[in-house]
Design a protein around this motif. Structure first.
Motif, PDB file in Angstrom:
ATOM      1  N   ARG A   1       4.732  -0.411  12.751  1.00 26.15           N
ATOM      2  CA  ARG A   1       3.577   0.194  12.969  1.00 26.15           C
ATOM      3  C   ARG A   1       3.554   1.224  11.700  1.00 26.15           C
ATOM      4  NH1 ARG A   1       1.227   5.102  14.899  1.00 26.15           N
ATOM      5  NH2 ARG A   1      -0.487   4.966  16.024  1.00 26.15           N
ATOM      6  N   VAL A   2       2.514   1.139  11.071  1.00 27.94           N
ATOM      7  CA  VAL A   2       2.062   2.038   9.983  1.00 27.94           C
ATOM      8  C   VAL A   2       0.819   2.526   9.867  1.00 27.94           C
ATOM      9  CG1 VAL A   2       3.920   1.201   8.458  1.00 27.94           C
ATOM     10  CG2 VAL A   2       1.514   0.096   8.222  1.00 27.94           C
ATOM     11  N   LYS A   3       0.483   3.565   9.373  1.00 27.00           N
ATOM     12  CA  LYS A   3      -0.944   4.018   8.983  1.00 27.00           C
ATOM     13  C   LYS A   3      -1.036   4.490   7.654  1.00 27.00           C
ATOM     14  CE  LYS A   3      -3.764   7.643  11.372  1.00 27.00           C
ATOM     15  NZ  LYS A   3      -4.880   6.557  11.920  1.00 27.00           N
ATOM     16  N   ALA A   4      -2.038   3.975   7.208  1.00 29.71           N
ATOM     17  CA  ALA A   4      -2.281   4.230   5.661  1.00 29.71           C
ATOM     18  C   ALA A   4      -2.885   5.583   5.346  1.00 29.71           C
ATOM     19  CB  ALA A   4      -3.453   3.240   5.167  1.00 29.71           C
ATOM     20  N   LYS A   5      -2.752   6.121   4.360  1.00 32.73           N
ATOM     21  CA  LYS A   5      -3.535   7.378   4.079  1.00 32.73           C
ATOM     22  C   LYS A   5      -4.973   6.991   3.687  1.00 32.73           C
ATOM     23  CE  LYS A   5       0.183   9.643   1.512  1.00 32.73           C
ATOM     24  NZ  LYS A   5       0.822   9.997  -0.012  1.00 32.73           N
ATOM     25  N   SER A   6      -5.827   7.881   4.052  1.00 38.13           N
ATOM     26  CA  SER A   6      -7.228   8.007   3.854  1.00 38.13           C
ATOM     27  C   SER A   6      -7.543   7.352   2.769  1.00 38.13           C
ATOM     28  CB  SER A   6      -8.008   9.087   4.411  1.00 38.13           C
ATOM     29  OG  SER A   6      -9.398   8.827   4.117  1.00 38.13           O
ATOM     30  N   GLY A   7      -8.297   6.308   2.313  1.00 40.81           N
ATOM     31  CA  GLY A   7      -8.844   5.635   1.261  1.00 40.81           C
ATOM     32  C   GLY A   7      -7.778   4.934   0.739  1.00 40.81           C
ATOM     33  N   ARG A   8      -6.806   4.391   1.205  1.00 36.78           N
ATOM     34  CA  ARG A   8      -5.523   3.613   0.944  1.00 36.78           C
ATOM     35  C   ARG A   8      -5.393   2.471   1.795  1.00 36.78           C
ATOM     36  NH1 ARG A   8      -2.254   5.491  -2.983  1.00 36.78           N
ATOM     37  NH2 ARG A   8      -2.201   3.290  -3.596  1.00 36.78           N
ATOM     38  N   GLU A   9      -6.403   2.276   2.625  1.00 28.92           N
ATOM     39  CA  GLU A   9      -6.213   1.366   3.422  1.00 28.92           C
ATOM     40  C   GLU A   9      -6.322  -0.193   2.997  1.00 28.92           C
ATOM     41  OE1 GLU A   9      -8.346   3.895   3.630  1.00 28.92           O
ATOM     42  OE2 GLU A   9      -9.653   3.778   5.348  1.00 28.92           O
ATOM     43  N   ALA A  10      -7.227  -0.515   1.976  1.00 26.95           N
ATOM     44  CA  ALA A  10      -7.228  -1.701   1.271  1.00 26.95           C
ATOM     45  C   ALA A  10      -6.028  -1.999   0.374  1.00 26.95           C
ATOM     46  CB  ALA A  10      -8.556  -1.721   0.386  1.00 26.95           C
ATOM     47  N   ASP A  11      -5.337  -0.716  -0.048  1.00 28.94           N
ATOM     48  CA  ASP A  11      -4.175  -0.957  -1.018  1.00 28.94           C
ATOM     49  C   ASP A  11      -2.997  -1.263   0.017  1.00 28.94           C
ATOM     50  OD1 ASP A  11      -5.709  -0.204  -3.197  1.00 28.94           O
ATOM     51  OD2 ASP A  11      -5.026   1.937  -2.778  1.00 28.94           O
TER      52      ASP A  11
END
Length: 106
Positions: A9-19
């Motif tokens: 399970r991982v959570k992307a930094k805001s704005g880095r979801e697509a990356d």
């Protein structure tokens, strides 16, 4: 030892979801080609597009350990601090068979 299931399970930094999604998609093919990989599926949460999980099936703990040493996983892990709000949560599970075999396994 029987086959093992891994949930990461991982959570992307805001704005880095697509990356993060792009980086994860890039490792699916090489992971599928690994000896010992039975299943490796990437998922994104519907209600939180920053939350991703992988659900994986491996032939053994040794196969999982080899997986974490591969160049594609090491590359992803090196990028984690730029992409993730926290380190990945990785849990290894053993199957507790019950019910219909086809519906009781991943």
């Amino acid at each position: 030892m029987p086959e093992l299931t891994v949930v990461a399970r991982v959570k992307a930094k805001s704005g880095r979801e697509a990356d993060l999604e792009r980086e994860f998609r890039a490792i699916v093919g090489p992971t599928h080609a690994e000896s010992g990989c039975l299943r490796y599926a990437l998922h994104r949460a519907l209600e939180d597009p920053t939350l991703f999980i992988t659900i994986e099936r491996w032939t053994s703990k040794e196969a999982i350990d080899r997986h974490f040493g591969t160049p594609h996983i090491q590359s992803l892990l090196r990028k984690a601090s730029d992409l993730l709000v926290a380190p990945p949560e990785i849990t290894v599970f053993e199957l507790l068979p019950e019910g219909q075999p086809i519906k009781g396994t991943l």
